[in-house]
Design an enzyme around this catalytic site. Structure first.
Site, PDB file in Angstrom:
ATOM      1  N   LEU A 264       0.819  -1.216   0.000  1.00  0.00           N
ATOM      2  CA  LEU A 264       0.000   0.000   0.000  1.00  0.00           C
ATOM      3  C   LEU A 264       0.849   1.261   0.000  1.00  0.00           C
ATOM      4  O   LEU A 264       0.437   2.297  -0.508  1.00  0.00           O
ATOM      5  CB  LEU A 264      -0.916   0.006   1.232  1.00  0.00           C
ATOM      6  CG  LEU A 264      -1.961  -1.108   1.315  1.00  0.00           C
ATOM      7  CD1 LEU A 264      -2.660  -1.063   2.668  1.00  0.00           C
ATOM      8  CD2 LEU A 264      -2.974  -0.987   0.187  1.00  0.00           C
ATOM      9  N   GLN A 266       4.939   3.085   1.618  1.00  0.00           N
ATOM     10  CA  GLN A 266       6.169   2.967   2.395  1.00  0.00           C
ATOM     11  C   GLN A 266       6.095   3.919   3.562  1.00  0.00           C
ATOM     12  O   GLN A 266       6.090   5.128   3.388  1.00  0.00           O
ATOM     13  CB  GLN A 266       7.387   3.300   1.525  1.00  0.00           C
ATOM     14  CG  GLN A 266       8.718   3.124   2.216  1.00  0.00           C
ATOM     15  CD  GLN A 266       9.080   1.669   2.442  1.00  0.00           C
ATOM     16  OE1 GLN A 266       8.690   0.795   1.678  1.00  0.00           O
ATOM     17  NE2 GLN A 266       9.822   1.392   3.506  1.00  0.00           N
ATOM     18  N   GLY A 270       9.111   1.405   7.535  1.00  0.00           N
ATOM     19  CA  GLY A 270       8.852   0.131   6.901  1.00  0.00           C
ATOM     20  C   GLY A 270       7.638   0.196   5.994  1.00  0.00           C
ATOM     21  O   GLY A 270       6.835   1.135   6.059  1.00  0.00           O
ATOM     22  N   PRO A 271       7.466  -0.821   5.111  1.00  0.00           N
ATOM     23  CA  PRO A 271       6.344  -0.845   4.176  1.00  0.00           C
ATOM     24  C   PRO A 271       5.041  -1.254   4.849  1.00  0.00           C
ATOM     25  O   PRO A 271       5.036  -1.866   5.923  1.00  0.00           O
ATOM     26  CB  PRO A 271       6.782  -1.891   3.143  1.00  0.00           C
ATOM     27  CG  PRO A 271       7.682  -2.808   3.914  1.00  0.00           C
ATOM     28  CD  PRO A 271       8.396  -1.948   4.914  1.00  0.00           C
ATOM     29  N   VAL A 272       3.923  -0.926   4.188  1.00  0.00           N
ATOM     30  CA  VAL A 272       2.593  -1.312   4.650  1.00  0.00           C
ATOM     31  C   VAL A 272       1.932  -2.122   3.541  1.00  0.00           C
ATOM     32  O   VAL A 272       1.960  -1.727   2.373  1.00  0.00           O
ATOM     33  CB  VAL A 272       1.733  -0.080   4.993  1.00  0.00           C
ATOM     34  CG1 VAL A 272       0.348  -0.509   5.475  1.00  0.00           C
ATOM     35  CG2 VAL A 272       2.420   0.774   6.057  1.00  0.00           C
ATOM     36  N   LYS A 286       1.674  -3.303   8.871  1.00  0.00           N
ATOM     37  CA  LYS A 286       2.891  -2.480   8.898  1.00  0.00           C
ATOM     38  C   LYS A 286       4.050  -3.389   9.263  1.00  0.00           C
ATOM     39  O   LYS A 286       4.079  -4.003  10.332  1.00  0.00           O
ATOM     40  CB  LYS A 286       2.773  -1.345   9.913  1.00  0.00           C
ATOM     41  CG  LYS A 286       4.012  -0.453   9.988  1.00  0.00           C
ATOM     42  CD  LYS A 286       3.949   0.516  11.148  1.00  0.00           C
ATOM     43  CE  LYS A 286       2.915   1.584  10.955  1.00  0.00           C
ATOM     44  NZ  LYS A 286       2.968   2.605  12.038  1.00  0.00           N
ATOM     45  N   ASP A 383       2.451  13.938  15.681  1.00  0.00           N
ATOM     46  CA  ASP A 383       2.643  13.799  14.240  1.00  0.00           C
ATOM     47  C   ASP A 383       1.304  13.862  13.503  1.00  0.00           C
ATOM     48  O   ASP A 383       1.064  13.096  12.561  1.00  0.00           O
ATOM     49  CB  ASP A 383       3.371  12.498  13.911  1.00  0.00           C
ATOM     50  CG  ASP A 383       4.080  12.547  12.558  1.00  0.00           C
ATOM     51  OD1 ASP A 383       4.314  13.665  12.060  1.00  0.00           O
ATOM     52  OD2 ASP A 383       4.394  11.485  12.003  1.00  0.00           O
TER      53      ASP A 383
END
Length: 575
Positions: A264, A266, A270-272, A286, A383
């Protein structure tokens, strides 16, 4: 013409391209699967007496030439095109910033997907106060014992390092290699020496490790020496999770072994991936990058906080998977992805008319209020941004990503840190400059988000050619000139109640006040959004100057999604 297209290129085997990833006398290599070179065939020779590679042109009628500058920092290969009767650029090196030798210093790793590209390996910290490219590199967080009390941490997907010296054996297996490295106090790392990636042989590196690069899913494994105390701190299993634990096999099956087609996006660490459980439930996974120490801290933080949070305007954490080197978080799947993919897109922005945007504004505000005062812990998100507001199939909004959040107990509402985390363009002035954060710093971030939803413009990177102001300054100027309606996104023209939008702009300006005491609390924001009470007049907001000239580039890290506002600061020392 026998010139070298890329000094790192060593050989082709089938459809696999092999790179030299260590010193020539170290004979260590890694492989990267890409298409065959249509211009050259290469061969490689390695034995005790010599080490070299050669290449020949596939079509001997082809002419090529190489152009180098005086410092050899740029090399371009051109091929003569009969069709156009001209020299056409075939390849150029360095291909990216990480091709620069030893860019990140000792124990620094270069990852082209991050900004800045240099960061420290897990178990290391910047040698200088603020770690920037071409710095002095990194040093260990825990000193070595230089004995068999030390151990090794495995790092995946790396271009192997250069070092002062190395030793190679083709007959040893990996276990024997580890034992031999452990017996030598100067040995800092070991790996397989077989260039075909078949897992045999032993290559050991001595002295500081330099020129390390991350190659996702195509690099080589490297085992780096660490102190016993560092290894003991590398566990997350002892956390009281209060969350379901998923089996790794379940997640592997759900994501088709983390297929690129299931990816989906980055994230910062880490990637999702999208996954589907056996029962048909869709999930988002995740996957923590295996080289990120900061990512491990954030995963722990998110697990601990999320297990204690539950609200309709927060993305639901379904569970986690901590098995071997894999550390995964499993969330409910949000099919419409993030808010920034709509409001900053010239076509998709039309899907969000004003009523939908106002619905998102109010829901996000209620989610923040829950964090600030209604949850079991008082949470400061740190955030809040458009890419961290996710949308479900009905465009309902939910706040995500609590890796940087901080929890407080009792009546505590603020804190101070010398490690500033968050995203440029959304950070409150007192936090970015002095490390002071509170519920009011979240209010500032919410104000920026509100401004972006109304205008359809990104705060970070906005620059008005007429008045040379950033988005906040532009909004303040229009407000003082009695023309706030000019701020409204053209995508929603004609679909809104003007008085309601102007009121939201008014609330936004109150949220982005320079001083925290002048900003409203989130309950007050919600009250102002839902009533027609008289609002106080805003003072001059913070960050009126063009932030592009003053942003702290040395501390931002990897991009996260489609928005350029998603450059998250992962570490900043010396505040």
């Amino acid at each position: 013409m026998n010139d070298n297209e890329n000094p790192e290129l060593v050989m082709w085997k089938g459809s696999t391209k092999f790179y030299r990833t260590g010193p020539w006398n170290g004979v260590t290599f890694s492989a990267s699967s890409i298409k065959l070179n249509p211009i050259f065939n290469s061969s490689f020779v390695s034995n005790e007496d010599e080490l070299y590679y050669t290449y020949i042109l596939v079509d001997k009628a082809v002419f090529s030439r190489t152009l180098v500058n005086q410092t050899l920092s740029l090399r371009q290969r051109f091929v003569w095109s009969k069709a156009t009767q001209s020299w056409e650029l075939y390849t150029s090196v360095p291909r990216d910033q990480c091709d620069t030798y030893n860019l990140c210093g000792a124990y620094g790793i270069c990852s082209i997907s991050k900004s800045p590209v240099c960061h420290c390996l897990k178990g290391f910290k910047p040698k200088s106060e603020v770690y920037v490219e071409r710095s002095q590199g990194c040093v260990r967080t825990k000193p070595l014992n230089y004995s068999r009390r030390d151990g090794f941490v495995k790092f995946n997907d790396l271009k192997l390092p250069d070092s002062t010296s190395s030793w190679v054996s083709k007959s040893m297996n990996l276990n024997e290699c580890e034992e031999k490295c452990l017996d030598n106090s100067s040995c800092m790392a070991y790996t397989n020496s077989d260039i075909r990636g078949e897992g045999s042989g032993c290559a050991m590196s001595f002295g500081d490790l330099i020129d390390i690069r991350y190659f996702q899913d195509s690099g080589q494994d490297l085992y780096i020496r660490m102190s016993a105390s560092e290894l003991e701190n590398d566990h997350i299993q002892n956390i009281d999770l209060e969350l379901p634990l998923f089996e790794l096999a379940t997640i592997v099956s759900a994501t088709n072994n983390f297929s690129i087609n299931k990816k989906l996006g980055q994230g910062g660490f880490g990637p999702v991936y999208k996954g589907t459980l056996v029962a048909g439930q869709e999930i988002a996974v995740k996957r923590l990058s295996k080289i990120s120490e900061q990512g491990l801290k954030e995963l722990k933080n998110e697990v601990i906080l999320f297990s204690k949070l539950q609200h309709r305007n927060l993305v639901k954490l379904l569970g986690c998977c901590i098995q071997g080197e894999e550390k995964l978080l499993i969330y409910e799947f949000m099919p419409n992805k993030s808010l920034d993919s709509f409001i900053f897109d010239q076509e998709r922005c039309k899907i969000l008319d004003w009523s939908k945007r106002f619905h998102i504004i109010c829901g996000t505000a209620r989610g923040v209020m829950y964090l600030h005062q209604d949850s079991r812990l008082r949470i400061i998100h740190r955030d809040l941004k458009a890419s961290n507001v996710l949308l479900d199939q009905d465009m309902n909004r939910k706040i995500s990503d609590f890796g940087l959040a901080r929890a407080f107990g009792g009546d505590e509402t603020e804190g101070n840190t010398n490690r500033v985390v968050g995203t440029y363009g959304y950070m409150a002035p007192e936090y970015a400059s002095d490390g002071q954060f509170s519920v009011k710093s979240d209010i500032f971030s919410f104000g920026i988000l509100l401004l972006e939803i109304i205008s359809g413009k990104k705060n970070r990177g906005f620059y008005h050619s007429d008045n040379k102001l950033n988005l906040i300054g532009h909004a303040w100027k229009l407000w003082n000139e009695g023309m706030p309606s000019q701020l409204i996104d053209s995508c929603i023209q004609g679909s809104f109640n003007l008085a309601e939008v102007i009121r939201c702009i008014h609330i936004d300006l109150l949220c982005v006040q320079q001083h925290p005491k002048d900003r409203p609390s989130m309950p007050s924001v919600i009250l102002m959004l839902g009533s027609e009470t008289v609002l106080p007049q805003p003072k001059q907001p913070g960050y009126l100057a063009d932030m592009n000239s003053t942003r702290l580039d040395s501390s931002s890290s990897m991009p996260e999604s489609s928005s350029t506002n998603t450059i998250t600061i992962s570490e900043l020392e010396g505040r």
